[in-house]
Design an enzyme around this catalytic site. Structure first.
Site, PDB file in Angstrom:
ATOM      1  N   CYS A 115      32.647   4.972  23.683  1.00 33.58           N
ATOM      2  CA  CYS A 115      33.075   5.414  25.000  1.00 33.58           C
ATOM      3  C   CYS A 115      33.204   6.948  25.018  1.00 33.58           C
ATOM      4  O   CYS A 115      32.204   7.647  24.985  1.00 33.58           O
ATOM      5  CB  CYS A 115      34.369   4.710  25.403  1.00 33.58           C
ATOM      6  SG  CYS A 115      34.739   4.776  27.166  1.00 33.58           S
ATOM      7  N   HIS A 121      33.253  -1.268  24.120  1.00 36.39           N
ATOM      8  CA  HIS A 121      34.216  -1.125  23.022  1.00 36.39           C
ATOM      9  C   HIS A 121      34.141  -2.273  22.021  1.00 36.39           C
ATOM     10  O   HIS A 121      34.645  -3.380  22.302  1.00 36.39           O
ATOM     11  CB  HIS A 121      35.638  -1.097  23.588  1.00 36.39           C
ATOM     12  CG  HIS A 121      36.018   0.176  24.248  1.00 36.39           C
ATOM     13  ND1 HIS A 121      36.752   1.164  23.631  1.00 36.39           N
ATOM     14  CD2 HIS A 121      35.771   0.634  25.505  1.00 36.39           C
ATOM     15  CE1 HIS A 121      36.956   2.170  24.466  1.00 36.39           C
ATOM     16  NE2 HIS A 121      36.355   1.868  25.616  1.00 36.39           N
TER      17      HIS A 121
END
Length: 220
Positions: A87, A195
């Site tokens: 991210c 994630h």
């Protein structure tokens, strides 16, 4: 075998990453503050976590890319150590020139936070060998600036060299070629928007992220 997580002002997934790697692999993880100029010796994995480094001021990841520790991260990557940026970590790797392209605002201009299905675009990488032919995985998306962009020439090179590691099944942010994660040409630096650190145990909805960390450590 050992790993380290880099912590910047504004990181908020650093402890998530530490717990995810330790529970997935059973290996110890060090937390390294961004102002450090050296990394522990003998690292097999460096994780740059998600969050809002420096409050996402200027551009996401742009200020963190100039932190002192990033010179040590670049040196470790040059020496062959595996680096995973998740991210905001993906944004930092692009801003630091360790991966091609850039991350722009999501196409819909909304923050996207939900479980997301991905295809394993390249199962023969240091990060995906453990999936053993599994074609689809589930992780968790959480970003407002996850729209991957690269110019046509760069995209052609990325595709031609097999650098795309994960693609979105249902593209949530407008990323070029549905790219959710890609590696450098050498194959030891991975940036990804979804994630794995939020998908490392079945109780979290998916344990597919654990396989990524296990793959890296098995290859060390």
């Amino acid at each position: 075998m050992s790993a380290a997580v880099i912590v910047f002002p504004g990181s908020n997934c650093d402890r998530d990453c530490k717990v995810a790697v330790e529970r997935s692999t059973g290996e110890p993880v060090s937390m390294i503050w961004h102002a450090e100029t050296e990394l522990p010796k003998g690292l097999d994995l460096i994780v740059i976590p998600g969050g809002f480094s420096y409050g996402d001021y200027l551009r996401c990841g742009a200020m963190a890319a100039q932190s002192p520790v990033m010179q040590a991260v670049k040196k470790a990557a040059d020496d062959g150590v595996a680096v995973v940026g998740v991210c905001n970590g993906f944004q930092i790797l692009c801003e630091a020139g360790m991966l091609p392209g850039a991350l722009l605002r999501n196409k819909g201009l909304k923050y996207v936070c939900k479980p997301i299905s991905l295809t394993v675009a390249n199962g023969q990488t240091r990060f995906t060998s453990g999936y053993q032919g599994q074609r689809e995985v589930v992780m968790t998306q959480g970003n407002g600036d996850g729209n991957y962009f690269a110019d046509p020439k760069a995209l052609a090179r990325i595709e031609g060299e097999g650098q795309v590691v994960f693609r979105y099944v249902d593209n949530p942010n407008g990323s070029a070629n549905d790219i959710a994660g890609l590696q450098n040409a050498r194959g030891n630096v991975l940036g990804m928007m979804p994630h794995p650190d939020r998908a490392f145990e079945a109780e979290l909805g998916s344990a597919d992220g654990a396989v990524l960390f296990q793959s890296v450590m098995a290859a060390a």
